[in-house]
Design a protein around this motif. Structure first.
Motif, PDB file in Angstrom:
ATOM      1  N   ALA A 249       0.850  -1.298  -0.016  1.00 14.41           N
ATOM      2  CA  ALA A 249       0.013   0.106   0.145  1.00 14.41           C
ATOM      3  C   ALA A 249       0.632   1.381   0.076  1.00 14.41           C
ATOM      4  O   ALA A 249       0.753   2.348  -0.742  1.00 14.41           O
ATOM      5  CB  ALA A 249      -0.899  -0.100   1.331  1.00 14.41           C
ATOM      6  N   PHE A 250       1.879   1.317   1.013  1.00 14.02           N
ATOM      7  CA  PHE A 250       2.815   2.619   0.870  1.00 14.02           C
ATOM      8  C   PHE A 250       3.548   2.622  -0.477  1.00 14.02           C
ATOM      9  O   PHE A 250       3.605   3.890  -0.866  1.00 14.02           O
ATOM     10  CB  PHE A 250       3.608   2.352   2.150  1.00 14.02           C
ATOM     11  CG  PHE A 250       3.146   2.581   3.454  1.00 14.02           C
ATOM     12  CD1 PHE A 250       2.812   3.671   3.721  1.00 14.02           C
ATOM     13  CD2 PHE A 250       3.393   1.396   4.451  1.00 14.02           C
ATOM     14  CE1 PHE A 250       2.096   3.779   5.017  1.00 14.02           C
ATOM     15  CE2 PHE A 250       2.875   1.763   5.659  1.00 14.02           C
ATOM     16  CZ  PHE A 250       2.247   3.198   5.990  1.00 14.02           C
ATOM     17  N   ALA A 251       4.098   1.393  -1.048  1.00 11.84           N
ATOM     18  CA  ALA A 251       4.510   1.656  -2.414  1.00 11.84           C
ATOM     19  C   ALA A 251       3.548   2.313  -3.395  1.00 11.84           C
ATOM     20  O   ALA A 251       3.986   3.041  -4.134  1.00 11.84           O
ATOM     21  CB  ALA A 251       5.165   0.408  -3.001  1.00 11.84           C
ATOM     22  N   ALA A 252       2.301   1.809  -3.276  1.00 11.06           N
ATOM     23  CA  ALA A 252       1.373   2.209  -4.276  1.00 11.06           C
ATOM     24  C   ALA A 252       1.065   3.897  -4.057  1.00 11.06           C
ATOM     25  O   ALA A 252       0.882   4.414  -4.993  1.00 11.06           O
ATOM     26  CB  ALA A 252       0.340   1.486  -4.185  1.00 11.06           C
ATOM     27  N   TRP A 253       0.749   4.184  -2.776  1.00  8.95           N
ATOM     28  CA  TRP A 253       0.712   5.675  -2.440  1.00  8.95           C
ATOM     29  C   TRP A 253       1.826   6.489  -3.112  1.00  8.95           C
ATOM     30  O   TRP A 253       1.766   7.544  -3.589  1.00  8.95           O
ATOM     31  CB  TRP A 253       0.512   5.758  -1.003  1.00  8.95           C
ATOM     32  CG  TRP A 253      -0.821   5.082  -0.392  1.00  8.95           C
ATOM     33  CD1 TRP A 253      -1.583   4.415  -0.835  1.00  8.95           C
ATOM     34  CD2 TRP A 253      -0.765   4.927   1.059  1.00  8.95           C
ATOM     35  NE1 TRP A 253      -2.394   3.794  -0.065  1.00  8.95           N
ATOM     36  CE2 TRP A 253      -2.135   4.142   1.243  1.00  8.95           C
ATOM     37  CE3 TRP A 253      -0.147   5.232   2.281  1.00  8.95           C
ATOM     38  CZ2 TRP A 253      -2.298   3.617   2.525  1.00  8.95           C
ATOM     39  CZ3 TRP A 253      -0.556   4.818   3.320  1.00  8.95           C
ATOM     40  CH2 TRP A 253      -1.689   4.170   3.589  1.00  8.95           C
ATOM     41  N   GLY A 254       2.917   6.012  -2.812  1.00  7.91           N
ATOM     42  CA  GLY A 254       4.203   7.157  -3.139  1.00  7.91           C
ATOM     43  C   GLY A 254       4.270   7.194  -4.736  1.00  7.91           C
ATOM     44  O   GLY A 254       4.259   8.241  -5.081  1.00  7.91           O
ATOM     45  N   LYS A 255       3.857   5.897  -5.365  1.00  8.72           N
ATOM     46  CA  LYS A 255       3.761   6.113  -6.841  1.00  8.72           C
ATOM     47  C   LYS A 255       2.745   7.260  -7.363  1.00  8.72           C
ATOM     48  O   LYS A 255       2.814   7.906  -8.464  1.00  8.72           O
ATOM     49  CB  LYS A 255       3.743   4.903  -7.542  1.00  8.72           C
ATOM     50  CG  LYS A 255       3.701   4.745  -9.225  1.00  8.72           C
ATOM     51  CD  LYS A 255       3.537   3.513  -9.596  1.00  8.72           C
ATOM     52  CE  LYS A 255       3.300   3.378 -11.328  1.00  8.72           C
ATOM     53  NZ  LYS A 255       3.284   2.087 -11.896  1.00  8.72           N
ATOM     54  N   THR A 285       6.204   7.203   8.104  1.00  6.96           N
ATOM     55  CA  THR A 285       6.302   6.270   6.789  1.00  6.96           C
ATOM     56  C   THR A 285       5.560   7.058   5.758  1.00  6.96           C
ATOM     57  O   THR A 285       6.034   7.495   4.736  1.00  6.96           O
ATOM     58  CB  THR A 285       5.905   5.076   6.757  1.00  6.96           C
ATOM     59  OG1 THR A 285       7.099   4.267   7.520  1.00  6.96           O
ATOM     60  CG2 THR A 285       6.275   4.505   5.400  1.00  6.96           C
ATOM     61  N   ALA A 286       4.157   7.408   6.039  1.00  2.07           N
ATOM     62  CA  ALA A 286       3.210   8.147   5.203  1.00  2.07           C
ATOM     63  C   ALA A 286       3.843   9.510   4.960  1.00  2.07           C
ATOM     64  O   ALA A 286       3.876   9.985   3.939  1.00  2.07           O
ATOM     65  CB  ALA A 286       1.949   8.247   5.783  1.00  2.07           C
ATOM     66  N   ALA A 287       4.365  10.258   5.936  1.00  2.00           N
ATOM     67  CA  ALA A 287       4.922  11.453   6.019  1.00  2.00           C
ATOM     68  C   ALA A 287       6.008  11.414   5.061  1.00  2.00           C
ATOM     69  O   ALA A 287       6.313  12.568   4.225  1.00  2.00           O
ATOM     70  CB  ALA A 287       5.250  12.113   7.221  1.00  2.00           C
TER      71      ALA A 287
END
Length: 293
Positions: A249-255, A285-287
């Protein structure tokens, strides 16, 4: 949360309800966008629809004190811009002194209780635009599930349009969360395909007498380039409940955050109830994703 703070909160709730409006009036406010052009907002409006589960924990959000403790941890982390919640949670956090210098987005239509026969009848049972303005908050958020197989959708569309118009009249953000939805096997299902998201965005961005203050809140799905190309409106990406697949999920958000028009994240359960329960680390991590985008 310290026992002393909990005691004061309960005493204020019982003996001094007028403190809510007083604390709201004295709250230190900030601009919607500051030096950074992207926002990280913590969401906590799921309980109002009876949606208490996170991943494999069906009762994760039922303990209000635990939820408030997690919210206070998240809101205190660097890079967190604000809160999206219903009146009960917003007022608890106001009384606890956790909302100075934070954006406050009031959640408006919570009437479509999860699992009910009236789930698509998303009535405005929480904040209204007038109260959001009177309390000195920064905007209102509404859910707009478009279900071609349910006639309640027509009323939801109309009421969302009215709320967008009224919020804009107060000079406030109207955050709308669209889904193309339907019934399947006795429950509500969202179609998260690019086709469905483009269609839902096309409908909701035209609601109201003006779109000048309208922001979108949409999930990260496949073919986000195509989805994001469907609008010129500022768009926040919602986190949802990734379960144990938090890294994915974090990788997808970053992209997705690197796409034109993406203005930040609105995340609740994924940050408040992460695997391992380290709220501070998940928020950081999100920030970090926002700082890199």
């Amino acid at each position: 949360m310290r026992e002393e703070a909990l005691y004061r909160l309960r005493e204020d709730r019982a003996r001094h309800p007028e403190r809510v409006t007083g604390v709201a009036a004295a709250r230190r406010r900030r601009p919607l966008l500051t030096g950074r052009d992207k926002l990280l907002i913590i969401a906590a409006d799921h309980p109002a629809r009876g949606a208490l589960g996170v991943g494999g924990r069906p009762h994760a959000m039922e303990n209000r004190l635990d939820l408030l403790d997690r919210l206070m941890t998240a809101l205190a982390r660097p890079g967190v811009d604000g809160l999206l919640a219903t009146p009960d949670i917003v007022e608890d956090l106001l009384l606890l002194g956790a909302l100075d210098d934070k954006l406050v987005i009031g959640s408006m239509n919570r009437g479509g209780v999860q699992g009910s026969v009236f789930e698509f009848d998303d009535r405005f049972t929480a904040y209204d635009a007038a109260t959001i303005a009177a309390m000195g908050f920064d905007g209102g958020k509404m859910l707009c599930r478009i279900a071609p197989d349910d006639p309640a959708t027509a009323g939801t569309l109309e009421r969302c349009g009215q709320a967008i118009s009224t919020l804009a009249g107060h000079g406030l953000m109207a955050m709308i969360e669209p889904f193309w939805s339907g019934h399947a096997n006795g429950s509500v299902k969202h179609d998260l395909s690019a086709d469905a998201m483009v269609r839902a965005i096309s409908v909701v961005q035209a609601l109201g007498t003006t779109s000048a203050r309208t922001w979108l809140k949409i999930p990260v799905t496949e073919d986000m380039e195509r989805v994001m190309s469907a609008t010129t409106l500022p768009t926040l990406l919602l986190g949802g409940d990734p379960g144990q697949a938090a890294d994915e999920a974090f990788a997808a958000w970053g992209k997705a955050l690197r796409l034109p028009g993406a203005r930040g994240l609105v995340v609740g359960r994924a940050l408040l109830y992460p695997p391992g329960d380290d709220v501070a680390a998940a928020v950081d991590t999100a920030a970090g994703l926002l700082a890199e985008s």
